[in-house]
Design a protein around this motif. Structure first.
Motif, PDB file in Angstrom:
ATOM      1  N   SER A 375       0.823  -1.053   0.219  1.00 13.20           N
ATOM      2  CA  SER A 375       0.045  -0.035   0.066  1.00 13.20           C
ATOM      3  C   SER A 375       0.954   1.361   0.111  1.00 13.20           C
ATOM      4  O   SER A 375       2.212   1.114   0.427  1.00 13.20           O
ATOM      5  N   ILE A 383      -3.602   3.769  -1.954  1.00 14.56           N
ATOM      6  CA  ILE A 383      -3.686   2.643  -3.280  1.00 14.56           C
ATOM      7  C   ILE A 383      -3.244   1.449  -2.659  1.00 14.56           C
ATOM      8  O   ILE A 383      -2.099   1.382  -1.895  1.00 14.56           O
ATOM      9  N   LYS A 384      -3.937   0.343  -2.532  1.00 11.68           N
ATOM     10  CA  LYS A 384      -3.589  -0.796  -2.068  1.00 11.68           C
ATOM     11  C   LYS A 384      -3.450  -1.737  -3.167  1.00 11.68           C
ATOM     12  O   LYS A 384      -4.052  -1.747  -4.371  1.00 11.68           O
ATOM     13  N   ASN A 436      -8.743  -0.154  -6.609  1.00 12.03           N
ATOM     14  CA  ASN A 436      -8.786   0.970  -6.047  1.00 12.03           C
ATOM     15  C   ASN A 436      -9.852   2.205  -6.642  1.00 12.03           C
ATOM     16  O   ASN A 436      -9.346   2.780  -7.650  1.00 12.03           O
ATOM     17  N   ASP A 438     -10.975   4.980  -6.427  1.00 16.43           N
ATOM     18  CA  ASP A 438     -10.683   6.634  -6.227  1.00 16.43           C
ATOM     19  C   ASP A 438      -9.759   6.696  -7.403  1.00 16.43           C
ATOM     20  O   ASP A 438      -9.719   7.491  -8.260  1.00 16.43           O
ATOM     21  N   ASP A 459     -18.096   2.581  -6.741  1.00 17.58           N
ATOM     22  CA  ASP A 459     -17.169   1.363  -6.796  1.00 17.58           C
ATOM     23  C   ASP A 459     -18.040   0.370  -7.436  1.00 17.58           C
ATOM     24  O   ASP A 459     -18.608  -0.606  -6.893  1.00 17.58           O
TER      25      ASP A 459
END
Length: 486
Positions: A375, A383-384, A436, A438, A459
């Motif tokens: 991450s 962000i993962k 992710n 976003d 999402d």
């Protein structure tokens, strides 16, 4: 102590992975602590479990279905094909070595021991273990070496369900042949038959079902309808061979994905399907989209050689002049650099090669394999993702992600590279980056705003995965009589 259920098939793609996922979600919805399991899987599409080890994407998805953290013990043996009849063997999430089929077969007792170690751990920690077989459970030329199907069920006295795909035709012959060719000690483990992917009126099957139950002594416990709208992440890259394009044609945004010869982790692109139209392009084709993705590959140096033979570096430069966005993920990121050095031929038969020279980076292979749940931050976005790579990359470009957890380029606290040159070039080692929402929406909205389209939010991908898993569980509950199993 756990109850063990095993789903085996008459063939590959009969529906084992989906039925296993559905039973996991059904049990989880009933309040049980449930674990998925597949003793041996062959796939280039892997994810990283909680122990920072690799498992196949199918078992990762089944973990989501079961609402548990994915573990390396859900898939103790993972085989990643490398070509020339050789695979990298992953044991409990870690590389064990590169082996030919004969080498692997000669060591099957060792690998079966590792499988039983994982089963013991799951037996102590879960109420149900839903096991998935591999391919056909009755390949008679392979039975003595098969450690992926009913030998495993026998070890834990599992009740087995045989699933058969009626969409291919010959369903009753495949059911009868499978059961009758099994050794008697394994045949007795089959407690029920499920006919999968049926279209039409079930009544037309009645005579065949009565006969197959009479001939085999095993009841048909369910008929699952075919649903072309149902979706779960694909495990097998062979699925891509059937596809030229998919996604939302009306979105106004087109994403092109290079169809690498040894493409891996291709589910990276799945989250884009709801808000863009995705077209898979071969090396010889033109770039027609707004965004170009270079995905992961298990043979990066070979891919670069082919890309350059087709002058794809020049195609990308022209694409960037028009404001295109280029995103390279893992192997795709490595191809964008100046140099790839592979003195031990870890990636294929190309030793050292100049890259596409779109980013000022250099990648060296032959290092310890990195598998991490990672991450970090790009702008304000957390962000993962997950890392699975053997190359270390040294970059003179602006880094893409400031790492909080993970390895990134070379353990220096940064991942990837980002460069604006009329268009935008992004490289990263983070698989799963488009999960992710976003960041995914941010990239898509660059194109949408340029075209005067409305911004997207939310999402849809994760919402759709959850909707499909719950729908699958309800469908199985409705159409399959599982009382015989629990």
């Amino acid at each position: 102590m756990a109850e063990f259920i095993m789903v085996v098939g008459t063939s590959s793609n009969a529906g084992k992975s989906v039925l296993t996922a559905g039973i996991c979600r059904l049990l989880a919805n009933k309040g049980y602590k449930v674990a998925p399991f597949k003793s041996q899987n062959m796939s280039l599409n892997s994810r990283v479990a909680k122990e920072d080890g690799e498992i196949a994407v199918a078992q990762y998805t089944q973990s989501i279905a079961a609402r548990v953290e994915p573990s390396v013990h859900f898939n103790p043996i993972l085989l990643k094909p490398k070509g020339n009849y050789t695979s990298q063997v992953i044991v409990h999430g870690r590389p064990y070595g590169d082996m030919s089929y004969d080498e692997y077969r000669n060591n099957k007792n060792f690998f079966f021991k590792k499988i039983k170690e994982s089963l013991e751990i799951l037996n102590e920690n879960y109420e149900y273990v839903v096991m998935e077989g591999a391919g056909s459970c009755c390949e008679i030329n392979l039975l003595k070496d098969d450690i992926a199907n009913l030998r495993v069920a026998e070890a834990v006295n599992a009740k087995a369900i045989l699933v058969a795909d009626i969409d291919r035709g010959g369903v009753f012959a495949s059911i009868y042949g499978t059961i009758k060719l099994l050794p008697k000690n394994w045949r007795r483990l089959i407690k029920g038959i499920v006919i999968n992917k049926f279209r039409g009126n079930k009544e037309v099957l009645k005579e065949g079902i009565d006969k197959i139950e009479e001939l085999t002594g095993v009841p048909v416990i369910g008929i699952l309808p075919y649903d072309e709208h149902f979706y779960l992440p694909e495990e097998d890259s062979l699925a891509l061979q059937r596809l030229k394009s998919f996604g939302n044609k009306k979105s106004g945004v087109e994403v092109n994905v290079i169809r690498f010869k040894k493409i891996s982790n291709f589910t990276d692109i799945d989250p884009l399907k709801y808000d863009s139209f995705i077209r898979l392009i071969d090396f010889c084709e033109e770039i027609t989209g707004d965004i170009l993705i270079l995905p992961g590959s298990r043979g990066v140096t070979t891919e670069v050689k082919i890309l350059k033979e087709y002058n794809f570096d020049e195609k990308i430069r022209e694409f960037l002049k028009d404001g295109g966005i280029v995103i390279g993920i893992c192997g795709g990121y490595q191809t964008l650099g100046r140099k790839l050095l592979d003195k031990n031929l870890k990636e294929g038969d190309v030793k050292d090669i100049n890259g596409l020279n779109l980013l000022d980076i250099k990648t060296i292979f032959g290092n310890e394999k990195i598998t991490k749940n990672s991450s970090g931050y790009y702008k304000d976005f957390l962000i993962k993702g997950y890392e699975i790579h053997e190359g270390y990359t040294y970059s003179k470009e602006k880094p893409f992600i400031k790492i909080v957890r993970g390895f990134g380029n070379c353990g220096d606290g940064y991942d990837g590279a980002i460069k604006k040159d009329r268009g935008l070039i992004v490289g990263t080692y983070f698989h799963g980056i488009f999960e992710n929402s976003d960041f995914r929406n941010y990239i898509l909205n660059i194109i949408r705003e340029r075209k005067g389209l409305e911004r997207i939010e939310g999402d849809k991908y994760k919402d759709e995965i959850e909707r499909n898993l719950n729908y699958l569980a309800k469908t199985i509950d409705k159409h399959v009589n599982l009382r015989i199993i629990w």
